[in-house]
Design a protein around this motif. Structure first.
Motif, PDB file in Angstrom:
ATOM      1  N   UNK A 252       0.840  -1.195   0.000  1.00  0.00           N
ATOM      2  CA  UNK A 252       0.000   0.000   0.000  1.00  0.00           C
ATOM      3  C   UNK A 252       0.883   1.256   0.000  1.00  0.00           C
ATOM      4  N   UNK A 253       0.287   2.393  -0.301  1.00  0.00           N
ATOM      5  CA  UNK A 253       1.023   3.645  -0.293  1.00  0.00           C
ATOM      6  C   UNK A 253       1.423   4.032   1.127  1.00  0.00           C
ATOM      7  N   UNK A 254       2.621   4.562   1.280  1.00  0.00           N
ATOM      8  CA  UNK A 254       3.085   5.099   2.555  1.00  0.00           C
ATOM      9  C   UNK A 254       3.399   6.572   2.347  1.00  0.00           C
ATOM     10  N   UNK A 255       2.725   7.414   3.126  1.00  0.00           N
ATOM     11  CA  UNK A 255       2.862   8.873   3.004  1.00  0.00           C
ATOM     12  C   UNK A 255       3.229   9.460   4.360  1.00  0.00           C
ATOM     13  N   UNK A 256       3.889  10.598   4.340  1.00  0.00           N
ATOM     14  CA  UNK A 256       4.277  11.242   5.587  1.00  0.00           C
ATOM     15  C   UNK A 256       4.289  12.753   5.409  1.00  0.00           C
ATOM     16  N   UNK A 257       3.980  13.439   6.512  1.00  0.00           N
ATOM     17  CA  UNK A 257       4.005  14.894   6.537  1.00  0.00           C
ATOM     18  C   UNK A 257       5.349  15.333   7.111  1.00  0.00           C
ATOM     19  N   UNK A 258       6.109  16.135   6.388  1.00  0.00           N
ATOM     20  CA  UNK A 258       7.422  16.537   6.901  1.00  0.00           C
ATOM     21  C   UNK A 258       7.294  17.480   8.095  1.00  0.00           C
ATOM     22  N   UNK A 259       8.322  17.496   8.931  1.00  0.00           N
ATOM     23  CA  UNK A 259       8.311  18.374  10.095  1.00  0.00           C
ATOM     24  C   UNK A 259       9.679  18.916  10.403  1.00  0.00           C
ATOM     25  N   UNK A 260       9.746  19.734  11.406  1.00  0.00           N
ATOM     26  CA  UNK A 260      11.007  20.367  11.780  1.00  0.00           C
ATOM     27  C   UNK A 260      11.979  19.349  12.367  1.00  0.00           C
ATOM     28  N   UNK A 261      13.229  19.380  11.953  1.00  0.00           N
ATOM     29  CA  UNK A 261      14.235  18.487  12.552  1.00  0.00           C
ATOM     30  C   UNK A 261      14.525  18.837  14.008  1.00  0.00           C
ATOM     31  N   UNK A 262      14.038  19.980  14.468  1.00  0.00           N
ATOM     32  CA  UNK A 262      14.231  20.370  15.863  1.00  0.00           C
ATOM     33  C   UNK A 262      13.219  19.726  16.793  1.00  0.00           C
ATOM     34  N   UNK A 263      12.178  19.131  16.228  1.00  0.00           N
ATOM     35  CA  UNK A 263      11.121  18.502  17.031  1.00  0.00           C
ATOM     36  C   UNK A 263      11.222  16.989  16.882  1.00  0.00           C
ATOM     37  N   UNK A 264      11.492  16.285  17.977  1.00  0.00           N
ATOM     38  CA  UNK A 264      11.644  14.822  17.921  1.00  0.00           C
ATOM     39  C   UNK A 264      10.395  14.138  17.401  1.00  0.00           C
ATOM     40  N   UNK A 265       9.245  14.788  17.542  1.00  0.00           N
ATOM     41  CA  UNK A 265       7.999  14.193  17.064  1.00  0.00           C
ATOM     42  C   UNK A 265       7.911  14.186  15.536  1.00  0.00           C
ATOM     43  N   UNK A 266       8.809  14.874  14.879  1.00  0.00           N
ATOM     44  CA  UNK A 266       8.844  14.865  13.414  1.00  0.00           C
ATOM     45  C   UNK A 266       9.901  13.929  12.857  1.00  0.00           C
ATOM     46  N   UNK A 267      10.755  13.408  13.716  1.00  0.00           N
ATOM     47  CA  UNK A 267      11.875  12.601  13.215  1.00  0.00           C
ATOM     48  C   UNK A 267      11.388  11.343  12.500  1.00  0.00           C
ATOM     49  N   UNK A 268      10.319  10.734  13.001  1.00  0.00           N
ATOM     50  CA  UNK A 268       9.805   9.526  12.361  1.00  0.00           C
ATOM     51  C   UNK A 268       9.302   9.797  10.961  1.00  0.00           C
ATOM     52  N   UNK A 269       8.559  10.877  10.789  1.00  0.00           N
ATOM     53  CA  UNK A 269       8.052  11.227   9.457  1.00  0.00           C
ATOM     54  C   UNK A 269       9.188  11.557   8.501  1.00  0.00           C
ATOM     55  N   UNK A 270      10.154  12.316   8.976  1.00  0.00           N
ATOM     56  CA  UNK A 270      11.288  12.664   8.113  1.00  0.00           C
ATOM     57  C   UNK A 270      12.075  11.418   7.716  1.00  0.00           C
ATOM     58  N   UNK A 271      12.184  10.472   8.653  1.00  0.00           N
ATOM     59  CA  UNK A 271      12.852   9.206   8.339  1.00  0.00           C
ATOM     60  C   UNK A 271      12.091   8.456   7.250  1.00  0.00           C
ATOM     61  N   UNK A 272      10.781   8.413   7.361  1.00  0.00           N
ATOM     62  CA  UNK A 272       9.977   7.716   6.356  1.00  0.00           C
ATOM     63  C   UNK A 272      10.186   8.327   4.971  1.00  0.00           C
ATOM     64  N   UNK A 273      10.177   9.642   4.919  1.00  0.00           N
ATOM     65  CA  UNK A 273      10.350  10.318   3.624  1.00  0.00           C
ATOM     66  C   UNK A 273      11.740  10.033   3.058  1.00  0.00           C
ATOM     67  N   UNK A 274      12.744  10.078   3.909  1.00  0.00           N
ATOM     68  CA  UNK A 274      14.113   9.790   3.449  1.00  0.00           C
ATOM     69  C   UNK A 274      14.220   8.374   2.903  1.00  0.00           C
ATOM     70  N   UNK A 275      13.445   7.441   3.487  1.00  0.00           N
ATOM     71  CA  UNK A 275      13.511   6.042   3.075  1.00  0.00           C
ATOM     72  C   UNK A 275      12.532   5.701   1.951  1.00  0.00           C
ATOM     73  N   UNK A 276      11.816   6.686   1.436  1.00  0.00           N
ATOM     74  CA  UNK A 276      10.995   6.415   0.255  1.00  0.00           C
ATOM     75  C   UNK A 276       9.514   6.675   0.381  1.00  0.00           C
ATOM     76  N   UNK A 277       9.037   7.065   1.563  1.00  0.00           N
ATOM     77  CA  UNK A 277       7.622   7.430   1.691  1.00  0.00           C
ATOM     78  C   UNK A 277       7.366   8.714   0.902  1.00  0.00           C
ATOM     79  N   UNK A 278       6.120   8.895   0.475  1.00  0.00           N
ATOM     80  CA  UNK A 278       5.780  10.063  -0.332  1.00  0.00           C
ATOM     81  C   UNK A 278       5.432  11.239   0.572  1.00  0.00           C
TER      82      UNK A 278
END
Length: 377
Positions: A252-278
């Motif tokens: 299935x599609x995996x999507x993520x909303x980008x966030x600030x690298x200063x907020x730990x709550x965004x690190x998971x989304x940024x990781x997903x995008x770096x690894x290929x999530x849209x």
């Protein structure tokens, strides 16, 4: 069309699933082997004995199963089995789908395109608003927003979908406990509203209080019901990323909303995008991806991919000891057991079933198994 299940078979299936050491893999194997739960139930004690069970095997109490159906009825809920017409096709397409769901609400929502929306429980105010707005926009376009009724992003997604729902749009809440259990307690009104206007789904029996081990199972249902999963805000080590991994494994599609690298709550989304999530930034982005989804994901995120073993039907009586000797406390792939034992896949599958019913075997992700140490069995 599949004929309706006999009431006695419905009861027997739930009793089979609630009996000791019977998980979804074993359940499906037993149905294939014996043709029905009514035929499989009497065979369980002998299968467990062949697997080396230390004590006599006792089936789930029939009175407890009757009480489960009565509790579901009191909650205006019903059981839906994997081979019934009401069972969601999207979930049926995943490896080892839940054999039975307890549902309350509008079953027609299973037939609509779904978007899973998950994220942090301690979400930021901005992420909560974003999830609510995304969900409202998707529900107004006829999509079903699927989430887990947790605090934070989940609650915002359900609330937004309820506010924005139009046409066939709406929301499905998959809960970790029983269909009649409210968790967290402050979501009682929201849970009732979803049951009245959307759909409430549980895998655990009525009356079950949610425990930590139930949430990964709930996450696999959330991912399986949707054509795509959106992570709005999440830390690196979070259940939301488990849901994303499962969605990727299901194709299935995996999507993520980008966030600030200063907020730990965004690190998971940024990781997903770096690894290929849209990367998505609006309900329009999500709707376009899901509306044009034809079974092949455009996201390339493939973290922690799993593989499921398809069991055969041969008899295992002659290979239980051999398989038990090959399996240790460290997880080993079932394919490796087939290669080293020289037995057929069906015989190995049956031997593993016997060991599992005897309480000696534990199954792991990736089609791997291990023996349970005697002190823990």
């Amino acid at each position: 069309m599949t004929p309706p299940l006999d009431p006695a078979e419905r009861l027997a299936r739930v009793r089979l699933l609630r009996s000791p050491n019977v998980g979804p893999v074993t359940y499906y194997h037993l149905l294939r082997r014996f043709g029905s739960a009514l035929a499989a139930l009497p065979a369980l004690p002998d299968l467990a004995r062949r697997g080396g069970g230390a004590r006599g095997y006792v089936l789930a109490d029939a009175a407890r199963i009757d009480a489960e159906f009565e509790a579901a009825a009191r909650s205006h809920a019903q059981h839906v089995f994997h081979d019934e017409a009401e069972y969601p096709l999207a979930l049926l397409a995943v490896d080892t789908p839940p054999p039975v769901l307890t549902v309350r609400g509008n079953l027609a929502l299973f037939d609509q395109p779904g978007v899973a929306m998950v994220g942090a429980r301690n979400a930021s105010a901005g992420a909560v608003r974003l999830a609510r707005d995304f969900a409202a926009g998707l529900a107004s376009r006829g999509f079903v927003v699927v989430s887990g009724l947790a605090r934070g992003i989940d609650a915002a997604a359900h609330t937004g979908a309820l506010h924005g729902m139009a046409g066939d749009g709406g929301t499905i809440a998959v809960i970790a406990g029983g269909i009649d259990v409210v968790y967290p307690p402050e979501h009682a009104a929201l849970q009732d509203r979803i049951a009245a206007q959307g759909l409430l789904v549980a895998e655990m029996p009525p009356g079950t209080e949610p425990q930590a081990r139930h949430f990964p199972s709930r996450n696999r249902i959330i991912a399986g019901l949707a054509a795509g999963t959106v992570v709005v805000e999440a830390a690196i080590k979070s259940g939301s990323l488990i849901t994303a991994r499962l969605a990727a494994e299901y194709g299935r599609e995996v999507m993520a909303v980008p966030g600030s690298p200063l907020d730990a709550r965004s690190h998971g989304c940024n990781h997903l995008i770096r690894e290929g999530a849209i990367l998505v930034q609006s309900a329009d982005d999500i709707a376009e991806l899901v509306d044009t989804f034809e079974g092949t994901a455009r996201s390339t995120f493939r973290d922690g991919a799993l593989s499921e073993y398809l069991a055969g039907d041969a008899d295992s009586a002659g290979v239980v000891d051999r398989i038990a000797g090959l399996v240790g406390v460290a997880p080993v792939a079932i394919d490796e057991l087939i290669r080293q034992s020289g037995a057929t896949p069906g015989a190995v599958a049956d031997a593993l079933l016997d060991l599992e019913l005897a309480g000696r075997l534990e199954r792991h992700a990736g089609g791997r198994v291990s023996l349970i140490p005697p002190s823990s069995a």
